[in-house]
Design a protein around this motif. Sequence first.
Motif, short mmCIF file in Angstrom:
data_model
loop_
_atom_site.label_atom_id
_atom_site.label_comp_id
_atom_site.label_asym_id
_atom_site.label_seq_id
_atom_site.Cartn_x
_atom_site.Cartn_y
_atom_site.Cartn_z
N UNK A 119 -14.36 -31.18 40.02
CA UNK A 119 -13.71 -30.13 39.26
C UNK A 119 -13.85 -30.25 37.76
N UNK A 120 -14.58 -31.23 37.26
CA UNK A 120 -14.76 -31.41 35.82
C UNK A 120 -16.04 -30.72 35.35
N UNK A 121 -15.96 -30.12 34.16
CA UNK A 121 -17.15 -29.58 33.52
C UNK A 121 -17.66 -30.63 32.54
N UNK A 122 -18.89 -31.12 32.70
CA UNK A 122 -19.35 -32.25 31.88
C UNK A 122 -19.42 -31.98 30.39
N UNK A 123 -19.57 -30.72 30.01
CA UNK A 123 -19.70 -30.40 28.57
C UNK A 123 -18.34 -30.28 27.88
N UNK A 124 -17.28 -30.12 28.68
CA UNK A 124 -15.94 -30.00 28.09
C UNK A 124 -15.32 -31.38 27.89
N UNK A 125 -14.39 -31.47 26.96
CA UNK A 125 -13.71 -32.74 26.71
C UNK A 125 -12.70 -33.02 27.82
N UNK A 126 -12.19 -34.24 27.83
CA UNK A 126 -11.18 -34.59 28.82
C UNK A 126 -9.96 -33.68 28.70
N UNK A 127 -9.53 -33.41 27.47
CA UNK A 127 -8.36 -32.55 27.24
C UNK A 127 -8.62 -31.13 27.78
N UNK A 128 -9.80 -30.60 27.48
CA UNK A 128 -10.13 -29.25 27.93
C UNK A 128 -10.22 -29.18 29.46
N UNK A 151 -0.20 -37.19 31.56
CA UNK A 151 -1.51 -37.31 32.22
C UNK A 151 -2.43 -38.22 31.44
N UNK A 152 -2.50 -38.00 30.13
CA UNK A 152 -3.40 -38.80 29.28
C UNK A 152 -2.99 -40.27 29.29
N UNK A 153 -1.69 -40.53 29.18
CA UNK A 153 -1.20 -41.92 29.17
C UNK A 153 -1.49 -42.61 30.50
N UNK A 161 -10.14 -38.91 24.91
CA UNK A 161 -9.68 -37.67 25.53
C UNK A 161 -10.34 -36.44 24.92
N UNK A 162 -10.81 -36.53 23.66
CA UNK A 162 -11.48 -35.40 23.01
C UNK A 162 -12.99 -35.56 22.98
N UNK A 163 -13.49 -36.44 23.86
CA UNK A 163 -14.93 -36.65 24.03
C UNK A 163 -15.39 -35.91 25.29
N UNK A 164 -16.59 -35.29 25.28
CA UNK A 164 -17.08 -34.62 26.50
C UNK A 164 -17.11 -35.58 27.68
N UNK A 165 -16.72 -35.07 28.85
CA UNK A 165 -16.61 -35.90 30.05
C UNK A 165 -17.95 -36.51 30.44
N UNK A 166 -19.06 -35.87 30.09
CA UNK A 166 -20.38 -36.41 30.44
C UNK A 166 -20.63 -37.77 29.80
N UNK A 167 -19.85 -38.11 28.78
CA UNK A 167 -19.98 -39.43 28.12
C UNK A 167 -19.14 -40.50 28.80
N UNK A 168 -18.29 -40.11 29.75
CA UNK A 168 -17.39 -41.06 30.39
C UNK A 168 -18.14 -41.94 31.39
N UNK A 169 -17.66 -43.14 31.58
CA UNK A 169 -18.16 -43.98 32.67
C UNK A 169 -17.56 -43.48 33.98
N UNK A 170 -18.08 -43.99 35.09
CA UNK A 170 -17.57 -43.59 36.40
C UNK A 170 -16.08 -43.91 36.53
N UNK A 171 -15.68 -45.10 36.08
CA UNK A 171 -14.28 -45.50 36.18
C UNK A 171 -13.36 -44.61 35.36
N UNK A 172 -13.78 -44.25 34.15
CA UNK A 172 -12.96 -43.37 33.30
C UNK A 172 -12.81 -41.99 33.94
#
Length: 429
Positions: A119-128, A151-153, A161-172
């Motif tokens: 359900x995540x869009x890779x170009x959007x940030x975690x917050x978005x 949720x963030x905590x 949280x304001x970085x695009x999800x595509x930059x996240x590791x699998x665990x994050x």
Amino acid sequence: MSIILKAENISKQYRLGTVGTGTLGDDLKRWWYGIRGKEDPFLKVGAVNERNSLANEDYVWALRDINFDVKQGEVLGIIGKNGAGKSTLLKLLSRVTSPTTGTIKTKGRIASLLEIGTGFHPELTGRENIFMNGAVLGMTRMEIKNKLEEIIAFSGCEKYIDTPVKRYSSGMTVRLGFAVAAHLEPEILVVDEVLAVGDAEFQKKAIGKMQDLSTGEGRTVLFVSHNMASIQNLCTRVMLLRNGLNEKIGFTDDVINYYLEKFRNTTTSKDLNERLDRKGNGMLKFLRFSFENENGRETNALQSGRNCHMNIEIINTTRKKISNVRISVGIDDNQSRRITLLDNTLTNLDIEFKPMEFKIIKIIIPKLPLQGGQYYFTLFSSIDQNIADWIINAGGFEVEFGDYFNTGKIVDSTQGNFLTHHKFSIISG
């Protein structure tokens, strides 16, 4: 408590081979049977979902005639060997795909965590992505805003949280995905094995959150896992799937004991090349494993207190150099409780691969500290914290009782399953 989810005679059939080949003929055949008032012929055919044998039919039943219901506030565990149909069932319950036959009735909103990044869009940030997921669940922007900081905590991703999800590791990605799914107030929470990607601390926190949802808030949880300890701690009932069929459903301890006694045999095949139930981006691929005793002889029965080796054959499937590689072997007991982890990053060994390079990784275990019994292991590899190849229950081995302390005495199994050197001394007062 009222029934919040009911599955009646649900089945899921898939076509094998290249999708789209010959479908016009099948559609015409189905139409011809229909106008003559006959039953659809493709509901009668289909191989049993047995992954250990080659298919000799065009269709396979991933699930067949599954019936069960779940009450509000209940936690239902779903277990079974790889390929049993667990993930397919969750996809049906989450409306990701439709059943071939049968009906599924639910009350309220369903939140699912089926795969990494669901359900995540890779170009959007975690917050978005949090706001987007909440909107999909039918929540207003104000409702999501009230839950945002919590949720963030919980996810532990505040810094990114304001970085695009595509930059996240699998665990994050998994941590944020679970935090969103659990906090946006679904009536039914569906969680697949992806939780195992997180670290031990987060797994404990996630299981605690699921317990709070069920006991404190009256939410319903469906939980798939290979970890029997997690299933026992969390679930009120368990359903066992085997080859797409509902083998058994009932109280947690009864079903788990039945499963362990009947199905958890040591994997006889050491060739991993054909395993289809692996996860990851495929940049690295496990090919084979073997064990050697202290004499260098290949064996599947090791002895406590003796030196042994584990060999893992792995290949870089890409045409580029790979570095920052993590390879780990998670060893579990016969109740799927994690005993120990063998990991190159814990020993500060850097592993690199040249393009298309094949390697044999040798893990040396001096004086095997495991007590006699049956053990199983999971193989995991990652590159820059992104999963490359991950095979749950890749194989198993047996440990024979031995004279670990060189005293001529063999410690029996009632004394625990992990041995360690120790020394007693007497100090006079």
